[in-house]
Design a protein around this motif. Structure first.
Motif, short mmCIF file in Angstrom:
data_model
loop_
_atom_site.label_atom_id
_atom_site.label_comp_id
_atom_site.label_asym_id
_atom_site.label_seq_id
_atom_site.Cartn_x
_atom_site.Cartn_y
_atom_site.Cartn_z
N PRO A 27 -46.16 26.88 3.12
CA PRO A 27 -46.59 27.81 4.18
C PRO A 27 -45.49 28.13 5.18
CG PRO A 27 -48.24 26.10 3.88
CD PRO A 27 -47.05 25.71 3.06
N LEU A 28 -44.66 27.14 5.51
CA LEU A 28 -43.55 27.40 6.42
C LEU A 28 -42.53 28.35 5.80
CD1 LEU A 28 -42.97 23.81 7.81
CD2 LEU A 28 -43.95 25.75 9.03
N LEU A 29 -42.23 28.14 4.54
CA LEU A 29 -41.29 29.02 3.86
C LEU A 29 -41.84 30.44 3.73
CD1 LEU A 29 -40.04 26.63 1.03
CD2 LEU A 29 -38.80 27.36 3.07
N TRP A 30 -43.15 30.56 3.49
CA TRP A 30 -43.76 31.87 3.36
C TRP A 30 -43.72 32.63 4.69
CZ3 TRP A 30 -44.74 35.33 -0.03
CH2 TRP A 30 -45.63 36.35 0.22
N ASP A 31 -44.07 31.94 5.79
CA ASP A 31 -44.00 32.59 7.10
C ASP A 31 -42.57 32.95 7.48
OD1 ASP A 31 -46.70 32.55 7.39
OD2 ASP A 31 -46.76 30.99 8.94
N GLY A 32 -41.64 32.09 7.16
CA GLY A 32 -40.23 32.39 7.42
C GLY A 32 -39.75 33.58 6.62
N ALA A 33 -40.21 33.68 5.38
CA ALA A 33 -39.82 34.83 4.56
C ALA A 33 -40.42 36.12 5.12
CB ALA A 33 -40.29 34.62 3.12
N LYS A 34 -41.65 36.05 5.63
CA LYS A 34 -42.25 37.25 6.23
C LYS A 34 -41.49 37.69 7.48
CE LYS A 34 -46.56 35.79 6.51
NZ LYS A 34 -48.02 35.76 6.71
N VAL A 35 -41.07 36.74 8.30
CA VAL A 35 -40.31 37.08 9.50
C VAL A 35 -38.96 37.67 9.11
CG1 VAL A 35 -39.16 36.10 11.52
CG2 VAL A 35 -41.50 35.44 11.00
N SER A 36 -38.31 37.08 8.12
CA SER A 36 -37.01 37.60 7.67
C SER A 36 -37.15 39.01 7.11
CB SER A 36 -36.42 36.68 6.60
OG SER A 36 -36.15 35.42 7.13
N TYR A 37 -38.19 39.25 6.35
CA TYR A 37 -38.42 40.59 5.79
C TYR A 37 -38.68 41.60 6.90
CZ TYR A 37 -40.44 44.39 3.11
OH TYR A 37 -40.71 45.61 2.57
N ALA A 38 -39.43 41.18 7.92
CA ALA A 38 -39.71 42.09 9.03
C ALA A 38 -38.43 42.39 9.80
CB ALA A 38 -40.74 41.47 9.96
N GLN A 39 -37.56 41.42 9.97
CA GLN A 39 -36.29 41.67 10.64
C GLN A 39 -35.41 42.61 9.82
OE1 GLN A 39 -35.25 40.85 13.65
NE2 GLN A 39 -37.15 39.79 14.12
N TRP A 40 -35.47 42.47 8.51
CA TRP A 40 -34.69 43.36 7.64
C TRP A 40 -35.24 44.79 7.71
CZ3 TRP A 40 -36.16 45.60 2.80
CH2 TRP A 40 -35.10 46.21 2.12
N GLN A 41 -36.56 44.93 7.84
CA GLN A 41 -37.18 46.25 7.92
C GLN A 41 -36.83 46.98 9.20
OE1 GLN A 41 -39.07 48.19 5.89
NE2 GLN A 41 -38.52 46.76 4.26
#
Length: 115
Positions: free
Chosen positions: A34-48
């Motif tokens: 779950p931590l990795l998934w939330d971190g990936a979502k935040v990283s994707y949002a920053q990339w967007q």
């Protein structure tokens, strides 16, 4: 033709057991997913944000950990404030000074023996 017989050093030992390392690795992986998934979502949002407005991302695991950390910190402060209320110095400075002196002492002991 064998010249030597293989003799076990420990006569009472049984057959080797299977290690439980895979189970522990799987457990750690499931707990951190779950931590990795939330971190990936935040990283994707920053990339967007490079392509337009910043999207809103829900991170329930980070929110839960933040709430738990804030609650625990508040409880520790409330419990430890009472015994240290009448000391003539600030507790933050005293604990920081103690940690600094312990680190300096450890370095002196570590590098003092090498000579």
């Amino acid at each position: 033709m064998k010249k030597y017989h293989r003799i076990s050093m420990d006569q009472h030992s049984g057959p080797p057991r299977k290690s439980k390392g895979w189970g522990i690795l799987l457990l750690v992986g499931l707990l951190t997913m779950p931590l990795l998934w939330d971190g990936a979502k935040v990283s994707y949002a920053q990339w967007q944000t490079m392509f337009g407005p910043k999207p809103m991302v829900s991170t329930p695991t980070f929110d839960l950990l933040s709430d738990y950390f804030n609650h625990t910190t508040g409880t520790i402060r409330r419990v430890t404030r009472q015994p240290f209320r009448k000391v003539p110095w600030r507790v933050e400075w005293a604990v920081s000074g103690l940690g600094l002196s312990l680190a300096a002492g450890a370095l002196i002991l570590r590098y003092g023996r090498a000579r």
